[in-house]
Design a protein around this motif. Structure first.
Motif, PDB file in Angstrom:
ATOM      1  N   ASN A 163      53.748  64.812  54.209  1.00  0.00           N
ATOM      2  CA  ASN A 163      53.153  66.109  53.858  1.00  0.00           C
ATOM      3  C   ASN A 163      53.762  67.279  54.629  1.00  0.00           C
ATOM      4  O   ASN A 163      53.206  68.382  54.649  1.00  0.00           O
ATOM      5  N   SER A 164      54.912  67.056  55.260  1.00  0.00           N
ATOM      6  CA  SER A 164      55.521  68.114  56.086  1.00  0.00           C
ATOM      7  C   SER A 164      56.081  69.239  55.220  1.00  0.00           C
ATOM      8  O   SER A 164      56.637  69.005  54.143  1.00  0.00           O
ATOM      9  N   MET A 165      55.936  70.458  55.715  1.00  0.00           N
ATOM     10  CA  MET A 165      56.650  71.576  55.119  1.00  0.00           C
ATOM     11  C   MET A 165      58.052  71.616  55.718  1.00  0.00           C
ATOM     12  O   MET A 165      58.277  71.090  56.819  1.00  0.00           O
ATOM     13  N   TYR A 180      62.994  79.119  53.391  1.00  0.00           N
ATOM     14  CA  TYR A 180      61.966  78.208  52.904  1.00  0.00           C
ATOM     15  C   TYR A 180      62.265  77.835  51.450  1.00  0.00           C
ATOM     16  O   TYR A 180      62.728  78.679  50.681  1.00  0.00           O
ATOM     17  N   LYS A 185      60.093  73.278  45.843  1.00  0.00           N
ATOM     18  CA  LYS A 185      60.031  72.479  47.077  1.00  0.00           C
ATOM     19  C   LYS A 185      61.386  71.902  47.483  1.00  0.00           C
ATOM     20  O   LYS A 185      61.453  70.938  48.247  1.00  0.00           O
ATOM     21  N   VAL A 227      49.608  71.453  59.960  1.00  0.00           N
ATOM     22  CA  VAL A 227      50.533  70.926  58.956  1.00  0.00           C
ATOM     23  C   VAL A 227      51.876  70.645  59.626  1.00  0.00           C
ATOM     24  O   VAL A 227      52.483  71.560  60.192  1.00  0.00           O
ATOM     25  N   VAL A 229      55.755  70.328  60.381  1.00  0.00           N
ATOM     26  CA  VAL A 229      56.886  71.103  59.873  1.00  0.00           C
ATOM     27  C   VAL A 229      58.177  70.430  60.310  1.00  0.00           C
ATOM     28  O   VAL A 229      58.336  70.044  61.465  1.00  0.00           O
ATOM     29  N   GLN A 307      46.320  78.053  56.245  1.00  0.00           N
ATOM     30  CA  GLN A 307      46.976  77.798  54.959  1.00  0.00           C
ATOM     31  C   GLN A 307      46.784  78.977  54.007  1.00  0.00           C
ATOM     32  O   GLN A 307      47.720  79.373  53.289  1.00  0.00           O
ATOM     33  N   ASP A 311      49.852  81.176  52.391  1.00  0.00           N
ATOM     34  CA  ASP A 311      50.078  81.332  50.950  1.00  0.00           C
ATOM     35  C   ASP A 311      50.154  82.803  50.568  1.00  0.00           C
ATOM     36  O   ASP A 311      50.990  83.195  49.736  1.00  0.00           O
TER      37      ASP A 311
END
Length: 350
Positions: A163-165, A180, A185, A227, A229, A307, A311
């Motif tokens: 679930n890593s960004m 990014y 994704k 989260v 990263v 989060q 966003d």
């Protein structure tokens, strides 16, 4: 003022010691060489104890007054950094105990076994038992520390959680560039041959790869609390180093050889500002590798947010694709369409 007074006192102490040494030297000339040597040894032995006591007091003073100025009282801002802090503390305690013990032995032995009338020196050229003890014991201790270090190293440089960004960070003299992936994704392909700052392509993005069309390049790095990263680290010119002191991590940025690192932020920037009572607090990215004349100014900023805040921030950042191709920006298309619509209305009213 207190510092200058302390320095003056230290200077005066050294001056007194120097004068005593000179006086003893003159007396030794009158007494003879043997008496002179014994007297000098006695003075040096006493000074050894003085130096030991003053040194240990100084070490304690520095620890007590300087530790609050470091980042340790704040604790690690990443979950992985907590383990690294533990490893550092274990290493510091272990080496600290050994340091104090060896220094006490060194100076106390110098005092106790100074030259005296009737005392004979004893020595032996070799002792297998002692050789084994001071070779094997440090080797075992250092091996344990190295194993702990490798375990943490392989963890933070290994596979990041699912679930890593993903954030790409690229060093250049003298700053950082962040990228990014967009809604797809996936980060688009790059090539150093395509770098062209004049055409808004500072990273050499390959516009033939559609994954580049939605990649975002904000002015600072935004991360989400809780989260994981994964950082994909690179350099455009010389070797840099992504230093993350608050997160207790660092990794080299090497031209042509991407490196990776992952961690999980555990406090937002706002929470750290409240905790440190510093409204100007910021998580920093520093370059830990000397990289040129302005190396000292190579500073980046990380803002850790929730989060929802992340966003919202990212929704307001335009893909770099639109900077390179302004005519394909929907916002510009609307601006061009508006005057045309106005002219049609004007003709209709006539």
């Amino acid at each position: 003022m207190n510092i200058w007074m302390l320095l003056a006192m230290i200077f005066m102490i050294f001056l007194v010691i120097f004068q005593i040494a000179k006086a003893s030297e003159y007396v030794s000339v009158l007494k003879g060489e043997k008496k002179s040597r014994e007297q000098a040894n006695s003075i040096n032995a006493v000074l050894m104890i003085v130096f030991l006591v003053v040194g240990l007091i100084g070490a304690y003073y520095c620890h007590k007054h300087l530790t609050p100025m470091t980042l340790f009282p704040q604790g690690s801002a990443s979950e992985e950094g907590k383990e690294i802090d533990k490893m550092f503390i274990i290493t510091l305690v272990l080496t600290g105990i050994i340091f104090v013990a060896t220094q006490i032995c060194l100076f106390v032995f110098s005092y106790l076994y100074r030259e005296k009338e009737g005392r004979k020196s004893f020595y032996f050229p070799h002792n297998n038992t002692l050789e084994l003890i001071w070779t094997i014991v440090p080797a075992i201790a250092l091996t344990v520390l190295v194993v702990f270090g490798l375990r943490h190293w392989y963890k933070i440089t290994g596979d990041a959680p699912a679930n890593s960004m993903v954030v790409e960070i690229t060093g250049q003299q003298f700053g950082w560039i962040y990228r990014y992936p967009g809604n797809d994704k996936v980060l688009g392909k790059r090539s150093f041959k395509l770098i062209n700052a004049a055409e808004s392509n500072v990273l050499g993005q390959d516009w033939a790869d559609s994954h580049n069309n939605d990649d975002l390049m904000p002015s600072k790095m935004y991360l989400v609390k809780g989260v994981p990263v994964k950082l994909i680290i690179g350099s455009k010119d010389v070797i840099h180093d992504v230093g993350l002191p608050h997160f207790r991590l660092k990794m080299d940025a090497v031209p042509g050889i991407p490196t990776t690192l992952w961690f999980t932020p555990n406090r937002t920037t706002a929470e750290m500002r409240a905790e440190t009572k510093n409204e100007e607090f910021e998580y920093e990215i520093v370059c830990d590798q000397l990289c040129g004349n302005s190396h000292y100014a190579m500073r980046g900023v990380i803002e850790v947010v929730t989060q929802e805040e992340f966003d919202k921030i990212m929704s307001e950042v335009k893909p770099n694709y639109f900077a390179a191709f302004p005519d394909k920006d929907p916002a510009n298309a609307k601006k061009e369409a508006a005057p045309a619509a106005d002219s049609v209305v004007a003709k209709a009213t006539k």
